[in-house]
Design a protein around this motif. Structure first.
Motif, mmCIF file in Angstrom:
data_model
loop_
_atom_site.group_PDB
_atom_site.id
_atom_site.type_symbol
_atom_site.label_atom_id
_atom_site.label_comp_id
_atom_site.label_asym_id
_atom_site.label_seq_id
_atom_site.Cartn_x
_atom_site.Cartn_y
_atom_site.Cartn_z
ATOM 1 N N LEU A 8 0.776 -1.257 -0.321
ATOM 2 C CA LEU A 8 -0.081 0.239 -0.118
ATOM 3 C C LEU A 8 0.850 1.252 0.066
ATOM 4 C CD1 LEU A 8 -3.018 -0.750 2.323
ATOM 5 C CD2 LEU A 8 -2.975 -0.668 -0.001
ATOM 6 N N LYS A 9 2.059 1.200 0.578
ATOM 7 C CA LYS A 9 2.755 2.347 0.724
ATOM 8 C C LYS A 9 3.446 2.589 -0.704
ATOM 9 C CE LYS A 9 4.564 1.931 5.459
ATOM 10 N NZ LYS A 9 5.511 1.527 6.037
ATOM 11 N N GLN A 10 3.508 1.632 -1.553
ATOM 12 C CA GLN A 10 4.294 1.885 -2.860
ATOM 13 C C GLN A 10 3.037 2.082 -3.957
ATOM 14 O OE1 GLN A 10 6.185 -1.800 -3.820
ATOM 15 N NE2 GLN A 10 7.589 -1.598 -1.947
ATOM 16 N N PHE A 11 2.008 1.956 -3.448
ATOM 17 C CA PHE A 11 0.695 2.089 -4.559
ATOM 18 C C PHE A 11 0.639 3.593 -4.772
ATOM 19 C CE2 PHE A 11 -3.755 3.022 -5.161
ATOM 20 C CZ PHE A 11 -4.051 2.462 -6.492
ATOM 21 N N SER A 12 0.202 3.778 -6.230
ATOM 22 C CA SER A 12 -0.100 5.148 -6.555
ATOM 23 C C SER A 12 -1.170 4.914 -7.959
ATOM 24 C CB SER A 12 0.992 5.914 -7.078
ATOM 25 O OG SER A 12 1.649 5.452 -8.088
ATOM 26 N N PRO A 13 -2.372 5.592 -7.770
ATOM 27 C CA PRO A 13 -3.280 5.424 -8.875
ATOM 28 C C PRO A 13 -2.914 5.823 -10.253
ATOM 29 C CG PRO A 13 -4.075 7.077 -7.451
ATOM 30 C CD PRO A 13 -2.889 6.644 -6.755
ATOM 31 N N SER A 14 -3.397 5.272 -11.177
ATOM 32 C CA SER A 14 -2.926 5.692 -12.457
ATOM 33 C C SER A 14 -3.394 7.007 -12.885
ATOM 34 C CB SER A 14 -3.262 4.840 -13.451
ATOM 35 O OG SER A 14 -4.562 4.694 -13.889
ATOM 36 N N LEU A 15 -2.732 7.771 -13.811
ATOM 37 C CA LEU A 15 -3.190 9.059 -14.089
ATOM 38 C C LEU A 15 -4.551 9.066 -14.834
ATOM 39 C CD1 LEU A 15 -0.138 10.593 -15.588
ATOM 40 C CD2 LEU A 15 -1.030 11.106 -13.370
ATOM 41 N N GLY A 16 -4.872 8.077 -15.300
ATOM 42 C CA GLY A 16 -6.223 7.724 -15.956
ATOM 43 C C GLY A 16 -7.329 7.816 -15.338
ATOM 44 N N VAL A 17 -7.189 7.262 -14.091
ATOM 45 C CA VAL A 17 -8.120 6.873 -13.015
ATOM 46 C C VAL A 17 -8.541 8.310 -12.244
ATOM 47 C CG1 VAL A 17 -8.713 6.048 -10.715
ATOM 48 C CG2 VAL A 17 -7.792 4.448 -12.549
ATOM 49 N N SER A 18 -7.375 9.066 -12.120
ATOM 50 C CA SER A 18 -7.488 10.529 -11.589
ATOM 51 C C SER A 18 -8.249 11.349 -12.288
ATOM 52 C CB SER A 18 -6.018 11.017 -10.861
ATOM 53 O OG SER A 18 -5.513 10.236 -10.181
ATOM 54 N N GLN A 19 -7.841 11.269 -13.589
ATOM 55 C CA GLN A 19 -8.554 12.235 -14.576
ATOM 56 C C GLN A 19 -10.056 12.005 -14.748
ATOM 57 O OE1 GLN A 19 -7.421 15.013 -15.935
ATOM 58 N NE2 GLN A 19 -9.473 15.289 -16.499
ATOM 59 N N ALA A 20 -10.430 10.614 -14.793
ATOM 60 C CA ALA A 20 -11.698 10.192 -14.789
ATOM 61 C C ALA A 20 -12.598 10.520 -13.587
ATOM 62 C CB ALA A 20 -11.779 8.373 -15.197
ATOM 63 N N GLU A 21 -11.995 10.209 -12.395
ATOM 64 C CA GLU A 21 -12.613 10.885 -11.370
ATOM 65 C C GLU A 21 -13.088 12.553 -11.261
ATOM 66 O OE1 GLU A 21 -11.966 10.438 -6.296
ATOM 67 O OE2 GLU A 21 -10.305 10.470 -7.540
ATOM 68 N N GLU A 22 -11.929 13.025 -11.594
ATOM 69 C CA GLU A 22 -12.340 14.664 -11.520
ATOM 70 C C GLU A 22 -13.352 14.939 -12.373
ATOM 71 O OE1 GLU A 22 -8.707 16.653 -12.527
ATOM 72 O OE2 GLU A 22 -7.504 15.593 -11.004
ATOM 73 N N ASP A 23 -13.379 14.296 -13.947
ATOM 74 C CA ASP A 23 -14.547 14.583 -14.910
ATOM 75 C C ASP A 23 -15.746 14.019 -14.298
ATOM 76 O OD1 ASP A 23 -12.542 15.419 -16.547
ATOM 77 O OD2 ASP A 23 -12.308 13.636 -17.741
ATOM 78 N N ILE A 24 -15.996 13.190 -13.582
ATOM 79 C CA ILE A 24 -17.109 12.427 -13.321
ATOM 80 C C ILE A 24 -17.551 13.306 -12.176
ATOM 81 C CG2 ILE A 24 -18.354 10.580 -11.842
ATOM 82 C CD1 ILE A 24 -16.228 8.762 -13.442
ATOM 83 N N LEU A 25 -16.731 13.887 -11.354
ATOM 84 C CA LEU A 25 -17.429 14.561 -10.101
ATOM 85 C C LEU A 25 -17.762 16.005 -10.500
ATOM 86 C CD1 LEU A 25 -14.753 13.457 -7.244
ATOM 87 C CD2 LEU A 25 -17.523 12.822 -7.674
ATOM 88 N N SER A 26 -17.006 16.649 -11.592
ATOM 89 C CA SER A 26 -17.329 17.995 -12.085
ATOM 90 C C SER A 26 -18.403 17.990 -13.030
ATOM 91 C CB SER A 26 -15.899 18.629 -12.624
ATOM 92 O OG SER A 26 -15.808 17.813 -13.876
#
Length: 48
Positions: A8-26
Motif C-alpha cells: 500500500l505504501k508503494q501504491f499510486s493510482p494511474s493518471l487515467g483514473v484520477s482524470q476520470a474521477e475529476e471528470d465524473i465529479l465535475s
C-alpha cells in the motif's frame, strides 16, 4: 508472503483514473432521482 502494508505504501493510482474521477465529479448530470423530483415539482407547480 505479501506484506500488504508495504504494498500500500508503494501504491499510486494511474493518471487515467484520477482524470476520470475529476471528470465524473465535475459533471452536472441528472440521475433518476433528480428527474423524478423535477417531474413531481412540475406537477405540483413548485419551483426551486
Amino acid at each position: 508472503m505479501i506484506d500488504f502494508d508495504e504494498e500500500l505504501k508503494q501504491f499510486s493510482p494511474s493518471l487515467g483514473v484520477s482524470q476520470a474521477e475529476e471528470d465524473i465529479l465535475s459533471s452536472d448530470l441528472k440521475d433518476i432521482s433528480d428527474i423524478v423530483l423535477q417531474m413531481t415539482e412540475d406537477l405540483r407547480g413548485v419551483t426551486r
